[in-house]
Enzyme design. Structure first.
Site, PDB file in Angstrom:
ATOM      1  N   TYR A   8      71.399  -8.453  77.226  1.00 36.53           N
ATOM      2  CA  TYR A   8      70.184  -8.075  76.781  1.00 36.53           C
ATOM      3  C   TYR A   8      69.315  -9.109  76.292  1.00 36.53           C
ATOM      4  CZ  TYR A   8      70.999  -8.127  71.539  1.00 36.53           C
ATOM      5  OH  TYR A   8      71.327  -8.542  70.375  1.00 36.53           O
ATOM      6  N   ARG A  22      67.286 -18.256  78.762  1.00 33.98           N
ATOM      7  CA  ARG A  22      68.638 -17.696  78.222  1.00 33.98           C
ATOM      8  C   ARG A  22      69.023 -16.360  78.894  1.00 33.98           C
ATOM      9  NH1 ARG A  22      68.545 -16.100  72.078  1.00 33.98           N
ATOM     10  NH2 ARG A  22      67.030 -14.473  72.550  1.00 33.98           N
ATOM     11  N   ARG A  44      84.852   4.783  86.923  1.00 35.78           N
ATOM     12  CA  ARG A  44      85.411   3.829  85.898  1.00 35.78           C
ATOM     13  C   ARG A  44      86.637   2.973  86.306  1.00 35.78           C
ATOM     14  NH1 ARG A  44      88.854   3.522  81.376  1.00 35.78           N
ATOM     15  NH2 ARG A  44      88.051   2.532  79.582  1.00 35.78           N
ATOM     16  N   HIS A  72      88.043  -1.151  84.918  1.00 33.32           N
ATOM     17  CA  HIS A  72      87.634  -2.301  84.283  1.00 33.32           C
ATOM     18  C   HIS A  72      87.189  -3.431  85.282  1.00 33.32           C
ATOM     19  CE1 HIS A  72      89.774  -0.366  81.250  1.00 33.32           C
ATOM     20  NE2 HIS A  72      89.501  -1.191  80.451  1.00 33.32           N
ATOM     21  N   LYS A  92      74.426 -13.304  75.030  1.00 32.74           N
ATOM     22  CA  LYS A  92      73.431 -12.005  74.318  1.00 32.74           C
ATOM     23  C   LYS A  92      74.078 -10.886  74.961  1.00 32.74           C
ATOM     24  CE  LYS A  92      69.138 -11.507  72.405  1.00 32.74           C
ATOM     25  NZ  LYS A  92      69.578 -11.156  71.185  1.00 32.74           N
ATOM     26  N   GLU A 132      76.619 -17.051  61.685  1.00 34.91           N
ATOM     27  CA  GLU A 132      75.262 -16.797  61.858  1.00 34.91           C
ATOM     28  C   GLU A 132      75.119 -15.320  61.277  1.00 34.91           C
ATOM     29  OE1 GLU A 132      73.999 -16.074  66.005  1.00 34.91           O
ATOM     30  OE2 GLU A 132      76.091 -14.823  66.437  1.00 34.91           O
ATOM     31  N   LEU A 184      74.874 -17.206  68.779  1.00 37.58           N
ATOM     32  CA  LEU A 184      73.812 -17.174  70.008  1.00 37.58           C
ATOM     33  C   LEU A 184      72.819 -18.380  69.837  1.00 37.58           C
ATOM     34  CD1 LEU A 184      72.870 -14.974  71.850  1.00 37.58           C
ATOM     35  CD2 LEU A 184      71.122 -14.500  69.996  1.00 37.58           C
TER      36      LEU A 184
HETATM   37  N1  PDD Z   1      68.986 -10.334  67.776  1.00 31.85           N
HETATM   38  N2  PDD Z   1      72.062 -14.114  66.371  1.00 31.85           N
HETATM   39  C1  PDD Z   1      72.377 -13.020  66.586  1.00 31.85           C
HETATM   40  C2  PDD Z   1      73.748 -12.346  66.718  1.00 31.85           C
HETATM   41  C3  PDD Z   1      71.162 -11.972  67.092  1.00 31.85           C
HETATM   42  O1  PDD Z   1      71.383 -10.815  67.475  1.00 31.85           O
HETATM   43  C4  PDD Z   1      69.992 -12.513  67.389  1.00 31.85           C
HETATM   44  C5  PDD Z   1      68.660 -11.924  67.678  1.00 31.85           C
HETATM   45  C6  PDD Z   1      69.838 -14.013  66.855  1.00 31.85           C
HETATM   46  C7  PDD Z   1      68.459 -14.675  66.930  1.00 31.85           C
HETATM   47  O2  PDD Z   1      68.236 -14.929  68.124  1.00 31.85           O
HETATM   48  P1  PDD Z   1      66.367 -14.968  68.644  1.00 31.85           P
HETATM   49  O3  PDD Z   1      65.797 -16.095  67.542  1.00 31.85           O
HETATM   50  O4  PDD Z   1      66.521 -15.398  70.046  1.00 31.85           O
HETATM   51  O5  PDD Z   1      65.982 -13.827  68.672  1.00 31.85           O
HETATM   52  C8  PDD Z   1      71.001 -14.741  66.520  1.00 31.85           C
HETATM   53  C9  PDD Z   1      67.704  -9.668  68.359  1.00 31.85           C
HETATM   54  C10 PDD Z   1      66.340  -9.854  67.660  1.00 31.85           C
HETATM   55  C11 PDD Z   1      68.249  -8.168  68.334  1.00 31.85           C
HETATM   56  O6  PDD Z   1      69.464  -7.930  68.741  1.00 31.85           O
HETATM   57  O7  PDD Z   1      67.531  -7.059  68.226  1.00 31.85           O
END
Ligand code: PDD
Length: 290
Positions: free
Chosen positions: A31, A50, A98, A100, A145, A177, A201
């Site tokens: 996403y 990204r 289904r 994997h 992501k 993070e 991330l």
């Molecule tokens: N999340 N690390 C993680 C695990 C995140 O889920 C996010 C952002 C970030 C920051 O990334 P960015 O600056 O590109 O938004 C770091 C989004 C906003 C979400 O899951 O809603």
């Protein structure tokens, strides 16, 4: 609200996905969250870059292409006019019996919607927010992501249950993070954030904040941050596309520095807001619709 699903724009309430979708069954998808201010996406190129990287990392062909994404996002914003929005978009490996292993010749599912970006509460700007420290129990590819977010969900819920806004995660005594944000620490006038690797991330806001600080000759380092650095920090910030730059003033119930949002945060947020407004002004001037 109008959403986008597999080539069609439709009211969000009418959007339907099969229970055999691999996103539902396996969390097999990726996403993006892209902020948009008054109809203009912010740092769009970096988000699309990204997105392509995430697709490639899970071996999913880009189902839309660069022009396709841009046109779809523009139309989605036009159909949901006004205000500041976070565009959420998701691509899964599609609907299949289904199993994997990857299905053969299945179309990806592409979904997008918008949500309002809530401006920070006045208390947040005045007093900051609380965060808690938790062990990072996620998988080894947090640089992707992926929609598979169970460990992030559980961590963030623990934070909420303790009256905090975020869980800040530690692996082997080092900061990775937040559950849904990147983390910066400040000691004196020096700003630090962990370097990129497979454990975090590559946040778009993180990179943008680093560039802003470097452009203003602020000492800033991408290097390991230890638990003790967090506990002795003068300031801690969370960054994300929806939180922008948010001051953490309590860590596990203890004050961070003076226990108030700090001067380096204030200065950096000002730079960020200015850059946001400049970017929007430039786009509007370019399209001539002032
Ligand atoms: N999340 N690390 C993680 C695990 C995140 O889920 C996010 C952002 C970030 C920051 O990334 P960015 O600056 O590109 O938004 C770091 C989004 C906003 C979400 O899951 O809603």
């Amino acid at each position: 609200m109008t959403a986008f699903l597999n080539g069609c724009f439709l009211p969000l309430e009418q959007a339907r996905v099969s229970p055999l979708d691999r996103g539902f069954l396996f969390g097999d998808g990726i996403y993006e969250v892209i902020p948009s201010y008054q109809g203009v996406p912010f740092l769009l190129e970096a988000h699309l870059e990204r997105l392509r990287r995430s697709l490639s990392a899970i071996r999913l062909r880009d189902p839309m292409g660069d022009r396709g994404w841009r046109d779809m996002l523009e139309e989605l914003l036009a159909r949901n006019p006004g205000g500041d929005r976070a565009i959420y978009l998701q691509v899964t490996r599609g609907v299949a019996p289904r199993d994997h292993a990857f299905p053969v010749a299945t179309e990806a599912t592409v979904f997008a919607m918008v949500n309002p970006i809530q401006p920070p509460r006045p208390e947040t700007t005045a007093q900051g927010e609380g965060a808690i420290l938790l062990p990072d129990e996620r998988w080894g590819r947090c640089d992707i992501k992926a929609i598979t977010l169970l460990a992030n969900v559980l961590a963030r819920q623990m934070a909420v249950e303790q009256g905090a806004i975020e869980a800040i995660l530690l692996r082997d005594g080092r900061l990775t993070e937040g559950a849904a944000s990147n983390v910066f620490v400040v000691h004196g006038d020096v700003v630090r954030t962990p370097p990129l690797d497979r454990g975090i991330l590559p946040g778009i806001t993180r990179r943008f904040v680093l560039d802003l600080l470097e452009g203003h000759s602020r000492p800033v380092f991408e290097e390991a941050v230890l638990e003790s650095d967090l506990r002795t920090a003068d300031e801690i910030w969370l960054t994300s596309s929806t939180k922008e730059i948010l001051p953490v003033t309590r860590l596990d119930g203890q004050p961070v520095g003076a226990g108030r949002p700090g001067p380096v945060w204030r200065e950096t947020l000002e730079l960020y807001q200015r850059a946001k407004n400049d970017a929007r002004g430039a786009r509007v001037a370019e399209s001539g619709d002032g």
